[in-house]
Design a protein around this motif. Structure first.
Motif, short mmCIF file in Angstrom:
data_model
loop_
_atom_site.label_atom_id
_atom_site.label_comp_id
_atom_site.label_asym_id
_atom_site.label_seq_id
_atom_site.Cartn_x
_atom_site.Cartn_y
_atom_site.Cartn_z
N ASN A 1 3.62 17.42 -6.30
CA ASN A 1 2.62 17.03 -7.28
C ASN A 1 3.20 16.01 -8.25
O ASN A 1 4.01 16.36 -9.11
CB ASN A 1 2.12 18.25 -8.04
CG ASN A 1 1.03 17.91 -9.05
OD1 ASN A 1 0.28 16.95 -8.88
ND2 ASN A 1 0.94 18.70 -10.11
N GLN A 2 2.84 14.73 -8.05
CA GLN A 2 3.23 13.65 -8.96
C GLN A 2 4.75 13.59 -9.15
O GLN A 2 5.27 13.53 -10.26
CB GLN A 2 2.54 13.81 -10.32
CG GLN A 2 1.02 13.70 -10.28
CD GLN A 2 0.57 12.28 -9.95
OE1 GLN A 2 0.88 11.32 -10.67
NE2 GLN A 2 -0.18 12.13 -8.87
N THR B 1 8.23 12.04 -9.37
CA THR B 1 8.91 10.79 -9.72
C THR B 1 10.40 11.05 -9.81
O THR B 1 10.83 12.09 -10.30
CB THR B 1 8.41 10.25 -11.08
OG1 THR B 1 7.04 9.83 -10.95
CG2 THR B 1 9.23 9.05 -11.55
N ASN C 1 5.42 8.88 -8.59
CA ASN C 1 4.20 9.70 -8.57
C ASN C 1 3.74 10.05 -7.15
O ASN C 1 2.59 9.86 -6.78
CB ASN C 1 3.07 8.98 -9.31
CG ASN C 1 3.40 8.77 -10.78
OD1 ASN C 1 3.92 9.66 -11.44
ND2 ASN C 1 3.11 7.59 -11.29
N SER D 1 2.48 12.41 -4.40
CA SER D 1 1.78 13.67 -4.18
C SER D 1 1.58 13.84 -2.67
O SER D 1 1.13 12.91 -2.00
CB SER D 1 0.43 13.69 -4.90
OG SER D 1 0.61 13.73 -6.31
N GLY E 1 7.33 15.83 -12.36
CA GLY E 1 6.47 16.34 -11.31
C GLY E 1 6.89 17.73 -10.88
O GLY E 1 7.88 18.29 -11.39
N GLN F 1 6.54 4.55 -3.06
CA GLN F 1 5.18 5.06 -3.03
C GLN F 1 4.70 5.21 -1.61
O GLN F 1 5.10 4.48 -0.71
CB GLN F 1 4.24 4.12 -3.80
CG GLN F 1 4.56 4.01 -5.29
CD GLN F 1 3.63 3.04 -5.99
OE1 GLN F 1 3.58 1.86 -5.65
NE2 GLN F 1 2.89 3.53 -6.97
#
Length: 240
Positions: free
Chosen positions: A6-7, A9, A24, A26, A61, A237
């Motif tokens: 969850n998010q 980083t 970030n 997820s 996160g 990402q």
């Protein structure tokens, strides 16, 4: 679910300069998935795998492994989780050179039997949970796995006496011996020829069909094609 990021980083620092490795992220991984992670060098693949494997912690996160929040566990607790929940397979095999194939596969069972979450070394729950308590049972489980992977005739050979493909099969057996719900493979075919690579990936596919959740890093599209799902990382990402 097996994994819920969850998010997530992750930021590294070079002096006062912040270098973001993951931004970030997820991600949800369900039981029985077979996922390939691809991306160019520096895309964040290794950082992502290190966090999923409880070898590193995110800067921010949350990470849930089998619905347990492992984000802020201490080093000993993370080691306990790794041994109990995660099997690791590496490009360079990482076998003990003076130990036989059988002894290499047995090793995680002895580690599980002597380590507890608080690091004090009693670990009495682990042998019970893995179904192995005696030395004979440990040897039997290692023997059964190696036979299953086609190495019943190589039990007493040391790594230098095995081919690359045989060494990787030993490494796979070692990763599976504690019956983890999750297997992480970092470039598992990187040091193998094309024929052996596809033999190993066929084995991964069979293991996945048996219900094992697998996440692997690869640079090779034909290897990634064995997976059921592709995740592509770029600049920290997820882009696919």
């Amino acid at each position: 679910m097996v994994i819920h990021l969850n998010q997530i980083t992750k930021i590294y620092y070079s002096g006062e300069i912040a270098v973001p490795a993951l931004k970030n992220i997820s991600l949800v991984v369900e039981p029985g998935e077979f996922i390939a992670v691809m991306g160019s060098s520096g895309s964040g693949k290794t950082t992502l795998m290190n966090i999923i494997g409880c070898l590193d912690k995110p800067t921010s996160g949350q990470y849930f492994l089998e619905e347990k929040n492992v984000t802020n566990l201490n080093r000993n607790e993370l080691a306990h989780i790794r041994n109990k929940k995660i099997g690791f397979i590496f490009q360079n095999f990482n076998l003990l050179p003076l130990a036989t194939a059988l002894e290499n596969v047995e090793l995680p069972l002895y580690y599980a039997a002597t380590r507890s979450p608080d690091g004090r070394g009693d670990g009495n729950d682990l042998p019970h949970q893995s179904g192995v308590s005696s030395g004979r049972q440990k040897r039997q489980r290692a023997n059964e796995l190696l036979n299953r992977l086609g190495l019943g005739h190589r039990l007493n050979h040391r790594p230098t006496q095995l081919s690359g493909g045989e060494q990787q099969r030993v490494a796979i057996a070692r990763a599976l011996v504690n019956q983890p719900p999750l297997v992480l493979a970092d470039e598992p075919t990187g040091n193998l020829d094309s024929k052996t690579s596809h033999e190993i990936m066929t084995l991964f596919k069979q293991l996945n069909q048996d219900g094992i959740t697998i996440i692997l890093i690869t640079h090779e599209k034909d290897i990634a094609d064995y997976a059921k799902r592709l995740i592509y990382l770029k600049d920290g990402q997820v882009v696919v």
